[in-house]
Structures are given as structure tokens and as C-alpha cells.
Design an enzyme around this catalytic site. Structure first.
Site, PDB file in Angstrom:
ATOM      1  N   THR A 166      29.398  68.288  67.385  1.00 55.49           N
ATOM      2  CA  THR A 166      29.330  67.556  68.653  1.00 55.49           C
ATOM      3  C   THR A 166      28.343  68.244  69.596  1.00 55.49           C
ATOM      4  O   THR A 166      28.397  69.460  69.763  1.00 55.49           O
ATOM      5  CB  THR A 166      30.725  67.521  69.315  1.00 55.49           C
ATOM      6  N   GLU A 371      39.071  69.110  65.194  1.00 56.68           N
ATOM      7  CA  GLU A 371      39.883  70.292  65.576  1.00 56.68           C
ATOM      8  C   GLU A 371      41.122  70.430  64.680  1.00 56.68           C
ATOM      9  O   GLU A 371      42.174  70.885  65.129  1.00 56.68           O
ATOM     10  CB  GLU A 371      40.294  70.229  67.050  1.00 56.68           C
TER      11      GLU A 371
HETATM   12  C1  FAD Z   1      32.941  62.944  65.487  1.00 61.14           C
HETATM   13  C2  FAD Z   1      33.211  64.303  64.951  1.00 61.14           C
HETATM   14  C3  FAD Z   1      32.960  65.411  65.754  1.00 61.14           C
HETATM   15  C4  FAD Z   1      33.176  66.703  65.260  1.00 61.14           C
HETATM   16  N1  FAD Z   1      32.830  67.791  66.029  1.00 61.14           N
HETATM   17  C5  FAD Z   1      32.848  69.037  65.467  1.00 61.14           C
HETATM   18  C6  FAD Z   1      32.303  70.160  66.171  1.00 61.14           C
HETATM   19  O1  FAD Z   1      31.827  70.053  67.302  1.00 61.14           O
HETATM   20  N2  FAD Z   1      32.293  71.359  65.538  1.00 61.14           N
HETATM   21  C7  FAD Z   1      32.791  71.541  64.288  1.00 61.14           C
HETATM   22  O2  FAD Z   1      32.745  72.653  63.784  1.00 61.14           O
HETATM   23  N3  FAD Z   1      33.326  70.489  63.593  1.00 61.14           N
HETATM   24  C8  FAD Z   1      33.356  69.247  64.148  1.00 61.14           C
HETATM   25  N4  FAD Z   1      33.858  68.164  63.451  1.00 61.14           N
HETATM   26  C9  FAD Z   1      34.387  68.377  62.113  1.00 61.14           C
HETATM   27  C10 FAD Z   1      35.905  68.159  61.998  1.00 61.14           C
HETATM   28  O3  FAD Z   1      36.599  69.202  62.619  1.00 61.14           O
HETATM   29  C11 FAD Z   1      36.232  68.012  60.510  1.00 61.14           C
HETATM   30  O4  FAD Z   1      35.688  66.788  60.075  1.00 61.14           O
HETATM   31  C12 FAD Z   1      37.725  68.042  60.251  1.00 61.14           C
HETATM   32  O5  FAD Z   1      38.237  69.332  60.468  1.00 61.14           O
HETATM   33  C13 FAD Z   1      38.085  67.600  58.821  1.00 61.14           C
HETATM   34  O6  FAD Z   1      37.316  68.268  57.878  1.00 61.14           O
HETATM   35  P1  FAD Z   1      36.577  67.428  56.702  1.00 61.14           P
HETATM   36  O7  FAD Z   1      35.853  66.319  57.358  1.00 61.14           O
HETATM   37  O8  FAD Z   1      35.802  68.392  55.894  1.00 61.14           O
HETATM   38  O9  FAD Z   1      37.753  66.825  55.866  1.00 61.14           O
HETATM   39  P2  FAD Z   1      38.506  67.543  54.639  1.00 61.14           P
HETATM   40  O10 FAD Z   1      38.873  68.921  55.026  1.00 61.14           O
HETATM   41  O11 FAD Z   1      37.696  67.375  53.406  1.00 61.14           O
HETATM   42  O12 FAD Z   1      39.820  66.663  54.531  1.00 61.14           O
HETATM   43  C14 FAD Z   1      39.843  65.398  53.872  1.00 61.14           C
HETATM   44  C15 FAD Z   1      41.287  64.886  53.898  1.00 61.14           C
HETATM   45  O13 FAD Z   1      42.143  65.784  53.173  1.00 61.14           O
HETATM   46  C16 FAD Z   1      43.186  66.255  54.008  1.00 61.14           C
HETATM   47  N5  FAD Z   1      43.439  67.670  53.685  1.00 61.14           N
HETATM   48  C17 FAD Z   1      42.526  68.655  53.520  1.00 61.14           C
HETATM   49  N6  FAD Z   1      43.126  69.808  53.251  1.00 61.14           N
HETATM   50  C18 FAD Z   1      44.455  69.569  53.274  1.00 61.14           C
HETATM   51  C19 FAD Z   1      45.629  70.382  53.088  1.00 61.14           C
HETATM   52  N7  FAD Z   1      45.544  71.692  52.849  1.00 61.14           N
HETATM   53  N8  FAD Z   1      46.843  69.788  53.182  1.00 61.14           N
HETATM   54  C20 FAD Z   1      46.943  68.453  53.439  1.00 61.14           C
HETATM   55  N9  FAD Z   1      45.872  67.632  53.628  1.00 61.14           N
HETATM   56  C21 FAD Z   1      44.659  68.200  53.552  1.00 61.14           C
HETATM   57  C22 FAD Z   1      42.665  66.082  55.432  1.00 61.14           C
HETATM   58  O14 FAD Z   1      43.738  65.982  56.357  1.00 61.14           O
HETATM   59  C23 FAD Z   1      41.866  64.802  55.308  1.00 61.14           C
HETATM   60  O15 FAD Z   1      42.733  63.714  55.421  1.00 61.14           O
HETATM   61  C24 FAD Z   1      33.685  66.869  63.956  1.00 61.14           C
HETATM   62  C25 FAD Z   1      33.957  65.754  63.154  1.00 61.14           C
HETATM   63  C26 FAD Z   1      33.699  64.490  63.618  1.00 61.14           C
HETATM   64  C27 FAD Z   1      33.924  63.304  62.713  1.00 61.14           C
END
Ligand code: FAD
Length: 390
Positions: A166, A371
Site C-alpha cells: 500500500t 494485516e
Molecule cells: C489491497 C492490499 C493491500 C496490502 N497492503 C500491504 C502492505 O502495505 N504491506 C504488506 O506487507 N502487505 C500488504 N498486503 C498483503 C497482505 O497482508 C497479504 O495479502 C495477506 O497477509 C495474505 O497473504 P497472501 O496474500 O500471501 O495469502 P496466503 O498467505 O497465501 O493465504 C491464502 C489463503 O490461505 C489461508 N491460510 C494461509 N495460511 C494459513 C494457515 N496457517 N492457517 C489457516 N489458513 C491459512 C489464508 O487465510 C488465505 O485464505 C496487502 C494486500 C492487499 C490485497
């Protein structure tokens, strides 16, 4: 009020006069400067620079920067009051304004005096910053990041890609997490302040998104970026603990934004239910709709109180990752259901973009994802509960 032992319960839900003023300032800004433009920025996906600049003039982009460095120096609880109000206006525009709070947190947690002077100073001068933890292959799995930082003389050489960041397209500097010693896992991660203009730093175009379309989300690519060692936060190996401490503070902020969106959805739905009549009466008098509205209002109050509790725990010096996760998951999950219900109350009009609730539903979805997803919050909550009960 004193209990039978004469000790104060220490709980009050009354805001001080100063807190009421802060809340009113944010409320007025949301109603006058944000809400009227929300639809435009949602549709065009433009970055709302003019509104961000107006927010800067009021100090809203440096809310948590301590006063001695020129910021507002608000407590986390006061920040929650502001975040909720701004998100009521438009959570995408609000995020553009408040993203500096997230970027500032690693500095509050771990920066030395020189780093605070320089980088808080830049924010106070009107620059923006971003927080770069997530990578294409690692979001929930923080330890799965692949960015590396190799020591080379007085510098570190950073390589890797951060995604979904972001504010990346407008940031002057980023806090970046990288492995200085990948084999050491959580003890081998370090945090750096990385200047945007360093050779080897590039930022992608912003992603197109379902919601919060006013806010920019982009990739940061780091190719042999030479970062001075003096830009490390804390010492080598402190990165993971810094990231975890940031979550104590940042998750209540997301919860507060979710409450703001939910409050807006409720305000719109309640008004509509008073005005729309079917079968000879306003729809709120149909019990199915009336009880839905009653549950919506109750969940907002509960989410707000949990958010305040998590924030006050931080302000009182005993941050609770469990409370922060409870507040975030409760506010986001109840908020998502609530926005869906608001669309339902609007009937067919709820599905039409001329009416405000479909945007609120789209904007709310991200609250369950960034987050830490709602699944990850529960992972944290049960981990902490198991510790308490073992
Ligand atoms: C609009 C937007 C703004 C963002 N801004 C920032 C930012 O400023 N800085 C930053 O660093 N990041 C940012 N993010 C990233 C965001 O924090 C991550 O997308 C989020 O933490 C999920 O990670 P992932 O997308 O890799 O999903 P994954 O970790 O791959 O998860 C995929 C799915 O699996 C589930 N899952 C994964 N592991 C487990 C587990 N152990 N137990 C149960 N379920 C699980 C998740 O809940 C999810 O449903 C942003 C994302 C978006 C979309």
C-alpha cells in the site's frame, strides 16, 4: 467509581474534551473532504493527492509521529477514533492518508535517534512512506519471505520482490524486511529503511482492485540495492520481532477502519429502511429487516469496544496480540456480513453502483485479508489461548 476494595476499575467510555475534538476534526474531514469524492476515486482509480495534502495540513498523515519530531503524537486509542471516522468517508482514501501510520510503526518500535530525526522529519515535511513485508510467495507465512540482505562493507545489498504494498507508488521510503541470515529463520530476519531513490529500486504500476480503489497497491522490486548499514532498524536478526510488534499496533487500526465502514453501511441501511415502504409500511417494521438492523447495530458496538480495548492495552503498556487479533477478526468478519446485509436491505438498488452500499461491501472485503487474514487471526488467538491454559 471504586469497587468494594476501594480500587478504581479504571474503565470509562467517556472521551475527554481533547479526544472529542480529535474525533470531530476527523469526522468533519471525512464528511466534507472525503465522502463527497469517494465515488470519483472508486470509479477512476486515481490517487487522491489533493485530499491527502489537505489531510497532511491537519497532521492526519503524521498521527502517531511523536510531538517532539513534529507529529500529532496521538495515542493508539486516539488514532482509532480518527481511523474509524476517516473510513466512514471512504476507506480507500482514508488508507492513503493513514498508511504513514503503518510505515512509522517499525520506527516507533526500533529506530535510533538519528533515524527518527531523518525519517519522521520527512513525513512531517509531507513525504509518504510504505511498509513492505509481503512477497509474492509469502503473505501469511512471514518466515517464508525470500528477500535477502547481504553485508558488504558499510552497506547491505538487498535483493527481492515485495508485493501488495500500500502506498508504494507514492512513497519516499519503505520499511523492508529481509533475511540477513536465512538459515537462522526468525532470528535471521532484519528490517531496513530503504530510500525510494536508491539505484536498483523500482515500483510497478498499481494493481487494479475489487475495493479500496482510491488506494494504490503495487510491487517493489529490489535489485542489488545498496542500503547503508545505518539504515538497519535495531540490530541484525531483530526484523521478525519488529514485524510482530507492529501487528500489536496495526491490527486494531484495521479493526477501527472496519468499524468505520460498518457504521457507514448501517447509517445508509437504517435511513433507507425508514424511507422505503413495502406492503403498507416502512421496511424496518418488517421483523426480518428490523432484527437484521438491530443485530448490525449491536455488532458495531461490540466491534468498536473490542477495538478500543486492544488499542488501550497498547497505550497502557501491555499490548496483547490476542486482543489485537480478536478485534481485527471480529470487526472484519462481522463487518463483511453487515455490509452484505446492508446490500440486502437496499434490495435491487443495493446492487446498483449509484447507491453507496455495494462499494462499502467491496471495500470491506480487504479487512478480512490484510494485516493477517481472518484465518491467521484465529491461528494467533488459539495459539495464545493454548499458552494461557497450558
Ligand atoms: C489491497 C492490499 C493491500 C496490502 N497492503 C500491504 C502492505 O502495505 N504491506 C504488506 O506487507 N502487505 C500488504 N498486503 C498483503 C497482505 O497482508 C497479504 O495479502 C495477506 O497477509 C495474505 O497473504 P497472501 O496474500 O500471501 O495469502 P496466503 O498467505 O497465501 O493465504 C491464502 C489463503 O490461505 C489461508 N491460510 C494461509 N495460511 C494459513 C494457515 N496457517 N492457517 C489457516 N489458513 C491459512 C489464508 O487465510 C488465505 O485464505 C496487502 C494486500 C492487499 C490485497
Amino acid at each position: 467509581m471504586a469497587n468494594s476494595n476501594g480500587a478504581s476499575a479504571g474503565i470509562t467510555f467517556q472521551l475527554t474534551e481533547e479526544q472529542k475534538m480529535i474525533q470531530k476534526l476527523a469526522r468533519d474531514f471525512a464528511r466534507n473532504e472525503i465522502a463527497p469524492h469517494a465515488e470519483h476515486f472508486d470509479k477512476t482509480h486515481e490517487y487522491p493527492w489533493d485530499i491527502v495534502k489537505k489531510g497532511q495540513e491537519l497532521g492526519l498523515t503524521t498521527i502517531n509521529v511523536p510531538e517532539e519530531y513534529g507529529g500529532l503524537g496521538l495515542s493508539l486509542f486516539e488514532e482509532m477514533l480518527v481511523s474509524e471516522e476517516l473510513a466512514w468517508g471512504c476507506s480507500g482514501i482514508s488508507l492513503c492518508i493513514t498508511i504513514n501510520n503503518l510505515a512509522s510503526l517499525p520506527l516507533l518500535v526500533a529506530a535510533n535517534e538519528a533515524q527518527k530525526q531523518e525519517y519522521f522529519g520527512r513525513l512531517v515535511d509531507g513525504k509518504m512512506a510504505a511498509y513492505a513485508l509481503t512477497e509474492p510467495s509469502a503473505g501469511s507465512d512471514v518466515l517464508g519471505i525470500r528477500t535477502t540482505a547481504r553485508k558488504d562493507g558499510d552497506d547491505y545489498i538487498l535483493n527481492g520482490t515485495k508485493t501488495f504494498i500500500t502506498g508504494a507508488t507514492v512513497a519516499d521510503w519503505f520499511t523492508v524486511f529481509a533475511y540477513t541470515n536465512p538459515e537462522a529463520k526468525h532470528k535471521g530476519m532484519s528490517a531496513f529503511i530503504v530510500d525510494r531513490n536508491l539505484p536498483g529500486v523500482s515500483v510497478s504500476k498499481p494493481f487494479d482492485k475489487l475495493g479500496q480503489r482510491a488506494s494504490d497497491t503495487a510491487e517493489i522490486i529490489l535489485e542489488d540495492v545498496r542500503v547503508p548499514a545505518k539504515n538497519m532498524l535495531g540490530k541484525e536478526g531483530d526484523g521478525f520481532i519488529i514485524a510482530m510488534k507492529v501487528f500489536d499496533n496495526s491490527r486494531p487500526g484495521v479493526a477501527a477502519a472496519a468499524v468505520g465502514i460498518a457504521q457507514r453501511a448501517f447509517d445508509e441501511a437504517m435511513q433507507y429502511a425508514l424511507e422505503r415502504t413495502t406492503m403498507g409500511k416502512p421496511i424496518y417494521k418488517h421483523q426480518a429487516i428490523g432484527h437484521l438492523l438491530a443485530d448490525m447495530a449491536t455488532n458495531i458496538e461490540a466491534a468498536r469496544l473490542l477495538t478500543w480495548q486492544a488499542a488501550i492495552a497498547v497505550d497502557e503498556g501491555h499490548p496483547s496480540i490476542k486482543l489485537a487479533s480478536m478485534a481485527k477478526s471480529f470487526a472484519a468478519d462481522k463487518g463483511m456480513q453487515l455490509c452484505t446485509d446492508a446490500v440486502q436491505i437496499f434490495g435491487g438498488y443495493g446492487f446498483i453502483t449509484e447507491y453507496p452500499v455495494e462499494k462499502l461491501m467491496r471495500d470491506m472485503k480487504i479487512m478480512q485479508i490484510y494485516e493477517g487474514t481472518s484465518q491467521i487471526q484465529r491461528y494467533v488467538i488459539i495459539r495464545e489461548l493454548a499458552r494461557e491454559y497450558s
